[in-house]
Every structure is written in structure tokens, then in C-alpha cells.
Scaffold this motif. Sequence first.
Motif, PDB file in Angstrom:
ATOM      1  N   THR A 136       7.078  -8.794 -16.873  1.00  0.00           N
ATOM      2  CA  THR A 136       7.329  -7.695 -15.932  1.00  0.00           C
ATOM      3  C   THR A 136       8.693  -7.825 -15.254  1.00  0.00           C
ATOM      4  OG1 THR A 136       6.157  -8.934 -14.241  1.00  0.00           O
ATOM      5  CG2 THR A 136       4.906  -7.238 -15.383  1.00  0.00           C
ATOM      6  N   THR A 137       9.257  -6.677 -14.942  1.00  0.00           N
ATOM      7  CA  THR A 137      10.520  -6.615 -14.190  1.00  0.00           C
ATOM      8  C   THR A 137      10.164  -6.182 -12.785  1.00  0.00           C
ATOM      9  OG1 THR A 137      11.791  -6.130 -16.149  1.00  0.00           O
ATOM     10  CG2 THR A 137      12.730  -5.378 -14.063  1.00  0.00           C
ATOM     11  N   ASN A 138      10.551  -6.985 -11.798  1.00  0.00           N
ATOM     12  CA  ASN A 138      10.018  -6.805 -10.447  1.00  0.00           C
ATOM     13  C   ASN A 138      11.049  -6.317  -9.430  1.00  0.00           C
ATOM     14  OD1 ASN A 138       8.632  -9.768 -11.527  1.00  0.00           O
ATOM     15  ND2 ASN A 138       7.319  -8.003 -11.192  1.00  0.00           N
ATOM     16  N   THR A 175      12.993  -4.692  -6.702  1.00  0.00           N
ATOM     17  CA  THR A 175      12.569  -3.827  -5.603  1.00  0.00           C
ATOM     18  C   THR A 175      13.414  -4.145  -4.387  1.00  0.00           C
ATOM     19  OG1 THR A 175      10.636  -3.027  -4.371  1.00  0.00           O
ATOM     20  CG2 THR A 175      10.753  -5.406  -4.733  1.00  0.00           C
ATOM     21  N   ARG A 198      13.826   1.167  -0.544  1.00  0.00           N
ATOM     22  CA  ARG A 198      14.469   1.637  -1.771  1.00  0.00           C
ATOM     23  C   ARG A 198      14.186   3.139  -1.905  1.00  0.00           C
ATOM     24  NH1 ARG A 198      12.702  -0.505  -7.802  1.00  0.00           N
ATOM     25  NH2 ARG A 198      14.547   0.246  -8.885  1.00  0.00           N
ATOM     26  N   ALA A 239       2.453  -0.323  -7.620  1.00  0.00           N
ATOM     27  CA  ALA A 239       3.328  -1.297  -8.314  1.00  0.00           C
ATOM     28  C   ALA A 239       4.163  -1.957  -7.231  1.00  0.00           C
ATOM     29  CB  ALA A 239       4.206  -0.605  -9.351  1.00  0.00           C
ATOM     30  N   LEU A 287      -4.026  -5.618  -9.769  1.00  0.00           N
ATOM     31  CA  LEU A 287      -4.621  -4.489 -10.500  1.00  0.00           C
ATOM     32  C   LEU A 287      -3.696  -4.105 -11.646  1.00  0.00           C
ATOM     33  CD1 LEU A 287      -6.300  -1.322  -9.050  1.00  0.00           C
ATOM     34  CD2 LEU A 287      -4.489  -1.085 -10.744  1.00  0.00           C
ATOM     35  N   LEU A 330      -2.695  -1.413 -14.187  1.00  0.00           N
ATOM     36  CA  LEU A 330      -2.841   0.051 -14.324  1.00  0.00           C
ATOM     37  C   LEU A 330      -3.435   0.444 -15.673  1.00  0.00           C
ATOM     38  CD1 LEU A 330       0.499   1.138 -12.610  1.00  0.00           C
ATOM     39  CD2 LEU A 330      -1.810   1.582 -11.754  1.00  0.00           C
ATOM     40  N   MET A 331      -3.407  -0.466 -16.638  1.00  0.00           N
ATOM     41  CA  MET A 331      -3.979  -0.175 -17.959  1.00  0.00           C
ATOM     42  C   MET A 331      -5.490  -0.380 -17.997  1.00  0.00           C
ATOM     43  SD  MET A 331      -1.596   0.869 -19.769  1.00  0.00           S
ATOM     44  CE  MET A 331      -0.820   1.461 -18.293  1.00  0.00           C
ATOM     45  N   ARG A 356       6.091   4.063  -8.062  1.00  0.00           N
ATOM     46  CA  ARG A 356       7.535   4.183  -8.264  1.00  0.00           C
ATOM     47  C   ARG A 356       8.073   3.072  -9.166  1.00  0.00           C
ATOM     48  NH1 ARG A 356      10.691   5.035  -2.958  1.00  0.00           N
ATOM     49  NH2 ARG A 356      10.303   2.791  -2.799  1.00  0.00           N
ATOM     50  N   ASN A 357       8.877   3.498 -10.103  1.00  0.00           N
ATOM     51  CA  ASN A 357       9.608   2.579 -10.975  1.00  0.00           C
ATOM     52  C   ASN A 357       8.696   1.650 -11.774  1.00  0.00           C
ATOM     53  OD1 ASN A 357      12.285   3.504 -10.022  1.00  0.00           O
ATOM     54  ND2 ASN A 357      11.559   2.678  -8.081  1.00  0.00           N
ATOM     55  N   TYR A 398       8.451   2.256 -17.703  1.00  0.00           N
ATOM     56  CA  TYR A 398       8.264   1.263 -18.773  1.00  0.00           C
ATOM     57  C   TYR A 398       7.181   1.677 -19.771  1.00  0.00           C
ATOM     58  CZ  TYR A 398      10.901  -1.571 -15.457  1.00  0.00           C
ATOM     59  OH  TYR A 398      11.868  -2.024 -14.601  1.00  0.00           O
TER      60      TYR A 398
HETATM   61  C1  LIG Z   1      10.531  -2.436 -11.098  1.00  0.00           C
HETATM   62  S1  LIG Z   1       9.141  -2.926 -10.169  1.00  0.00           S
HETATM   63  C2  LIG Z   1       9.015  -1.590  -9.034  1.00  0.00           C
HETATM   64  C3  LIG Z   1       8.597  -2.056  -7.674  1.00  0.00           C
HETATM   65  C4  LIG Z   1       8.481  -0.965  -6.604  1.00  0.00           C
HETATM   66  N1  LIG Z   1       7.462   0.009  -6.952  1.00  0.00           N
HETATM   67  C5  LIG Z   1       9.789  -0.268  -6.379  1.00  0.00           C
HETATM   68  O1  LIG Z   1       9.964   0.874  -6.796  1.00  0.00           O
HETATM   69  O2  LIG Z   1      10.680  -0.874  -5.773  1.00  0.00           O
HETATM   70  C6  LIG Z   1       7.804  -2.590 -11.329  1.00  0.00           C
HETATM   71  C7  LIG Z   1       6.510  -3.281 -10.973  1.00  0.00           C
HETATM   72  O3  LIG Z   1       5.486  -2.746 -11.819  1.00  0.00           O
HETATM   73  C8  LIG Z   1       4.595  -3.790 -12.138  1.00  0.00           C
HETATM   74  N2  LIG Z   1       3.834  -3.437 -13.352  1.00  0.00           N
HETATM   75  C9  LIG Z   1       4.262  -3.355 -14.638  1.00  0.00           C
HETATM   76  N3  LIG Z   1       3.267  -3.029 -15.466  1.00  0.00           N
HETATM   77  C10 LIG Z   1       2.162  -2.879 -14.694  1.00  0.00           C
HETATM   78  C11 LIG Z   1       0.813  -2.537 -14.956  1.00  0.00           C
HETATM   79  N4  LIG Z   1       0.379  -2.308 -16.204  1.00  0.00           N
HETATM   80  N5  LIG Z   1      -0.049  -2.476 -13.917  1.00  0.00           N
HETATM   81  C12 LIG Z   1       0.364  -2.714 -12.641  1.00  0.00           C
HETATM   82  N6  LIG Z   1       1.632  -3.045 -12.338  1.00  0.00           N
HETATM   83  C13 LIG Z   1       2.524  -3.123 -13.342  1.00  0.00           C
HETATM   84  C14 LIG Z   1       5.487  -4.999 -12.326  1.00  0.00           C
HETATM   85  O4  LIG Z   1       4.792  -6.209 -12.211  1.00  0.00           O
HETATM   86  C15 LIG Z   1       6.534  -4.775 -11.227  1.00  0.00           C
HETATM   87  O5  LIG Z   1       6.226  -5.494 -10.067  1.00  0.00           O
END
Ligand SMILES: C[S@@+](CC[C@H](N)C(=O)[O-])C[C@H]1O[C@@H](n2cnc3c(N)ncnc32)[C@H](O)[C@@H]1O
Length: 289
Positions: free
Chosen positions: A86-88, A90, A94, A126, A215, A217-218, A233-234, A238
Motif C-alpha cells: 500500500t501507498t500511504n 497523506t 490535504r 482509507a 477494514l 474495502l474488498m 479519498r485517494n 488504485y
Molecule cells: C494514498 S493513501 C490516502 C490516505 C488519505 N485518504 C488521504 O487522502 O490523504 C491510500 C490508503 O488506502 C489504503 N488502502 C489501499 N487499499 C485498500 C483497501 N483495499 N482497503 C482499505 N484501505 C486500502 C492504503 O493502505 C492507504 O493508507
Amino acid sequence: MNAPNAPSIAVAGTSDYALTDAQFNRIRELVREHTGIALSEAKRQLVYGRLVRRLRALKLESFGEYVALLERDMESELEEFTNAITTNLTSFFREPHHFEYLASDVLPRIAAADTGARRIRLWCCAASTGEEPYSIAIVLRESQQLLHGYDIKLLATDLDSAVLATGSSGVYDAERLKTVSGARVAKFFQKGSGALIDRFRVQDELRKLITFKQLNLMHDWPVRGPFDVIFCRNVVIYFDKETQRALFARMAALQRPGDILFLGHSESLYRVSDKYDLIGKTIYRRNAS
Ligand SMILES: C[S@@+](CC[C@H](N)C(=O)[O-])C[C@H]1O[C@@H](n2cnc3c(N)ncnc32)[C@H](O)[C@@H]1O
């Protein structure tokens, strides 16, 4: 294109590992299956860099061994595997227009409607390392007078257990607070001392509003709606469109007409869901359909 199974990537200083096309493609399939994240060919270097650390930690000698481990025992490796992928990225506040809209429109509208229930439920789905839910919580606290007597709960979830741990600890380096105004830092954060001298801890009044939970999301969502507001958001950036369609159909079922959904700056519901109307920059309102 590299020939299948030919060593195709090796990074300076880590050239002891090779990642073949077949291994990369299998990893991509597993990532998609378990996280919804659709990795393009261009993400090869990223995947390599993230997973090579796992190989070292597990003292494995090749990506072949790692893929075999995933095939054999996904259950035990799943958490580390998905955390690595995962890309985190944040930050606090933001895309600030969403927080401004929450304060100037969404919360006053809820207060004005006063349905008698006096409950506000928000979901940040997320949440990454917590900056986003704490930014929401700051706005909620600042609207305290307006929302006097309301029962307010903010659910903050993410797939990645490591980032969630940071979120629930609520401790941040001073550098992370550069997008928070001085007045807000003074009001909602406590400067550390001793070993935490360059760190700040969010005040309990913010933490009390938030429940952090893992959690995916899938998978099933053990959440109870309806949600007045969802921040998503964001993350769907992916996912492929099909996955997004399924996800927003489920999300729409957790919101009533008038409820609000915030997406990230490059995300859209165009050809994804007709259950929401676009009412601002990446701001959607659940419609009656
Ligand atoms: C780029 S960060 C965005 C963080 C924040 N929402 C923001 O906009 O600043 C994406 C986040 O989505 C989470 N993520 C990716 N796939 C996911 C999934 N299937 N279920 C829940 N979270 C997920 C990642 O772990 C990550 O922390």
C-alpha cells in the motif's frame, strides 16, 4: 518485454535478487485479489523495492521463494504483504477545500435540518496514518457550538495495520504539522517532552471522537450506516473501474439522499455510480435513486 522467467530487474545494492516477469505477474494477481489494487507494469520497481525488504526480513533467497510462500501460506503473510504494497501518502488538511466545505456547509445543514436524532456518523475509509481523520475531528470540535448535544462518531479504517497503529497512537513529528495552523496546533496538540521532544500528540478531545479499525474495502464491511459523510479519498485511484463500481454501489447503500461523499483530487464517479450528484470539486451528494 522480458522472456518469461528471465531475470528482469535488479536494483543497485540489491542485485542479489531478481524478479522475473512470471513472479511479478503472480504478485500483481495476488495484490489485486487481496487489496483491489491494480498494479500496472510501470509499478515493477515499486513492487521490487517494497518486497525486497520482506525477502530480507524473512531471510529468503529469491522472489521465487517469496511467491511460493504466498501461495502456500497467504494467511500468515497477508498482513505484511499488503502493508508493504500500500501507498500511504497523506497529510493534515490535504485538499483543504473538503474540510472548509464540511465546516461551512455540511455540518450547518445537518444542524439546521435537526431531524431529532441528533446523531452524526462519519466514515474515513482509507485513513492511512490518521492525519485525515484528525483533520475531520478538528473541524468537528471547531463546530462544537453548532453541534451541541449531538452524538458524533467518526470511524477511521484502513487495510494497512501498521499505518492504523500510527493513527491510533496520535503522535506525529513536528514536520508533519506544517499544514496545520499555529492556532490549531496550540489548541489540539500537545508538545512532547523527553524522548518525544520533537513530537506532538493529539489532544484526547480529538481522539475520543475517532475509532480506528482495520477494514479491507474488498471484503465485508462490519460497519453500521447510515453515514452522513464518507471520506473515500485517494484510494480508489488504485482500483480498476469494475472494482470502483462495486465499491460505490455498496457505499451508496450506506448513505441516505443528501449524505455527502468526498473523493480524492483525481478520482471521479463518472461512469462509476449514478447514485451520487457532483456538487463541488470532488464532492458528491447521494441522490434519491
Ligand atoms: C494514498 S493513501 C490516502 C490516505 C488519505 N485518504 C488521504 O487522502 O490523504 C491510500 C490508503 O488506502 C489504503 N488502502 C489501499 N487499499 C485498500 C483497501 N483495499 N482497503 C482499505 N484501505 C486500502 C492504503 O493502505 C492507504 O493508507
